[in-house]
Design a protein around this motif. Structure first.
Motif, short mmCIF file in Angstrom:
data_model
loop_
_atom_site.label_atom_id
_atom_site.label_comp_id
_atom_site.label_asym_id
_atom_site.label_seq_id
_atom_site.Cartn_x
_atom_site.Cartn_y
_atom_site.Cartn_z
N CYS A 28 0.83 -1.15 -0.09
CA CYS A 28 -0.02 -0.18 0.01
C CYS A 28 1.02 1.21 0.01
O CYS A 28 2.27 1.34 0.26
CB CYS A 28 -1.01 0.00 1.21
SG CYS A 28 -0.28 0.06 2.89
N GLN A 34 -6.75 8.29 0.14
CA GLN A 34 -5.64 8.50 -0.97
C GLN A 34 -4.76 6.98 -0.74
O GLN A 34 -3.89 6.74 -1.62
CB GLN A 34 -4.49 9.27 -0.76
CG GLN A 34 -5.08 10.73 -1.22
CD GLN A 34 -6.29 11.31 -0.31
OE1 GLN A 34 -6.02 11.26 0.80
NE2 GLN A 34 -7.27 12.03 -0.87
N GLU A 36 -3.69 3.59 -1.87
CA GLU A 36 -3.46 2.80 -3.12
C GLU A 36 -2.98 1.39 -2.80
O GLU A 36 -2.33 1.40 -1.83
CB GLU A 36 -2.25 3.36 -3.86
CG GLU A 36 -2.80 4.71 -4.64
CD GLU A 36 -1.74 5.36 -5.28
OE1 GLU A 36 -2.04 6.16 -6.15
OE2 GLU A 36 -0.35 4.72 -5.27
N GLY A 64 -9.32 -2.48 -2.57
CA GLY A 64 -9.01 -1.35 -2.68
C GLY A 64 -9.95 -0.20 -2.37
O GLY A 64 -9.89 0.77 -1.72
N ALA A 68 -9.93 1.84 1.56
CA ALA A 68 -9.82 3.30 1.50
C ALA A 68 -11.01 3.73 2.23
O ALA A 68 -10.93 4.70 2.84
CB ALA A 68 -9.78 3.81 -0.11
N VAL A 99 -2.01 -1.77 -9.48
CA VAL A 99 -2.22 -0.70 -8.61
C VAL A 99 -3.49 -0.32 -8.57
O VAL A 99 -4.12 -0.01 -9.79
CB VAL A 99 -1.20 0.66 -8.59
CG1 VAL A 99 -1.61 1.40 -9.88
CG2 VAL A 99 -1.38 1.49 -7.42
N ARG A 101 -6.46 2.29 -7.44
CA ARG A 101 -6.39 3.81 -7.16
C ARG A 101 -8.19 4.14 -6.87
O ARG A 101 -8.80 4.00 -7.86
CB ARG A 101 -5.98 4.53 -7.79
CG ARG A 101 -4.44 4.75 -8.01
CD ARG A 101 -3.63 5.71 -9.09
NE ARG A 101 -2.23 5.74 -8.81
CZ ARG A 101 -1.55 5.07 -9.81
NH1 ARG A 101 -2.31 4.95 -10.88
NH2 ARG A 101 -0.29 5.13 -9.54
N GLU A 103 -11.16 6.55 -7.12
CA GLU A 103 -11.46 7.73 -8.12
C GLU A 103 -12.66 8.56 -7.53
O GLU A 103 -12.45 9.76 -7.68
CB GLU A 103 -11.58 7.13 -9.77
CG GLU A 103 -10.39 6.47 -10.30
CD GLU A 103 -10.86 5.88 -11.60
OE1 GLU A 103 -12.10 5.87 -11.91
OE2 GLU A 103 -10.02 5.81 -12.50
N VAL A 116 -13.15 2.60 -8.19
CA VAL A 116 -11.72 2.51 -8.42
C VAL A 116 -10.92 2.37 -9.87
O VAL A 116 -12.01 1.56 -10.72
CB VAL A 116 -11.07 1.36 -7.48
CG1 VAL A 116 -11.22 1.68 -6.31
CG2 VAL A 116 -11.58 0.16 -7.98
N GLY A 133 1.11 2.58 -13.06
CA GLY A 133 -0.06 3.29 -13.57
C GLY A 133 -0.24 3.86 -14.89
O GLY A 133 -0.93 4.68 -15.24
#
Length: 152
Positions: A28, A34, A36, A64, A68, A99, A101, A103, A116, A133
């Motif tokens: 991570c 934030q 990841e 993820g 988060a 990865v 992330r 959004e 994500v 990424g």
């Protein structure tokens, strides 16, 4: 050793589960919204065609989004995945760094929503951190239930 190289800023994921222990090691970077999640794809993750199995990507997307969203508040919320959709946009090769992330997100009293992207870019043999990424390979959306007994 390059096959175990982890991009800059990523550390071992401090939280795990029996499933993550089978898939991992997972990593991570960042915290809260934030956060990841990263994973180096290897032969254990491959399907019969030699690319990463879609179930691995779905699992990473769920983790993820859930981590988060859960860890964006104190104390963390024990969110329960109620629904998830995932669009596969490209194949992931063994050796690539994946990865996850966040959004978009929204949390209410009873439900939380998240989107994500799953991205890849760095293959074994490339310089770590150079292409992380670069390519979106999947996008996922989920609805999470916020348990009433744990709401504030």
């Amino acid at each position: 050793m390059i096959t175990h190289a982890v991009p800059e800023g990523f550390v071992s994921l401090p939280r795990s589960s029996p499933l993550l222990d089978l898939l991992g090691p997972a990593y991570c970077r960042g915290e809260g919204l934030q956060l990841e999640i990263g994973l180096r794809a290897d032969n254990r993750h491959a399907n019969g065609r030699g690319t990463v199995h879609g179930g691995v990507l779905a699992t990473l997307a769920d983790i993820g989004m859930g981590y988060a969203m859960a860890f964006s508040s104190e104390p963390p919320l024990p969110l329960i995945t109620a629904s998830m959709t995932l669009d596969y946009l490209g194949a992931v090769q063994v050796g690539e760094w994946i990865v996850v992330r966040l959004e978009h997100h929204k949390r209410g009293r009873q439900m939380a929503f998240a989107t994500v992207s799953l991205q890849v870019g760095e293959k074994v043999g490339e310089k770590v951190g150079e292409k992380v990424g670069e390519k979106v390979v999947a996008r996922a959306n989920a609805v999470f239930a916020v348990p009433q007994s744990d709401r504030q």
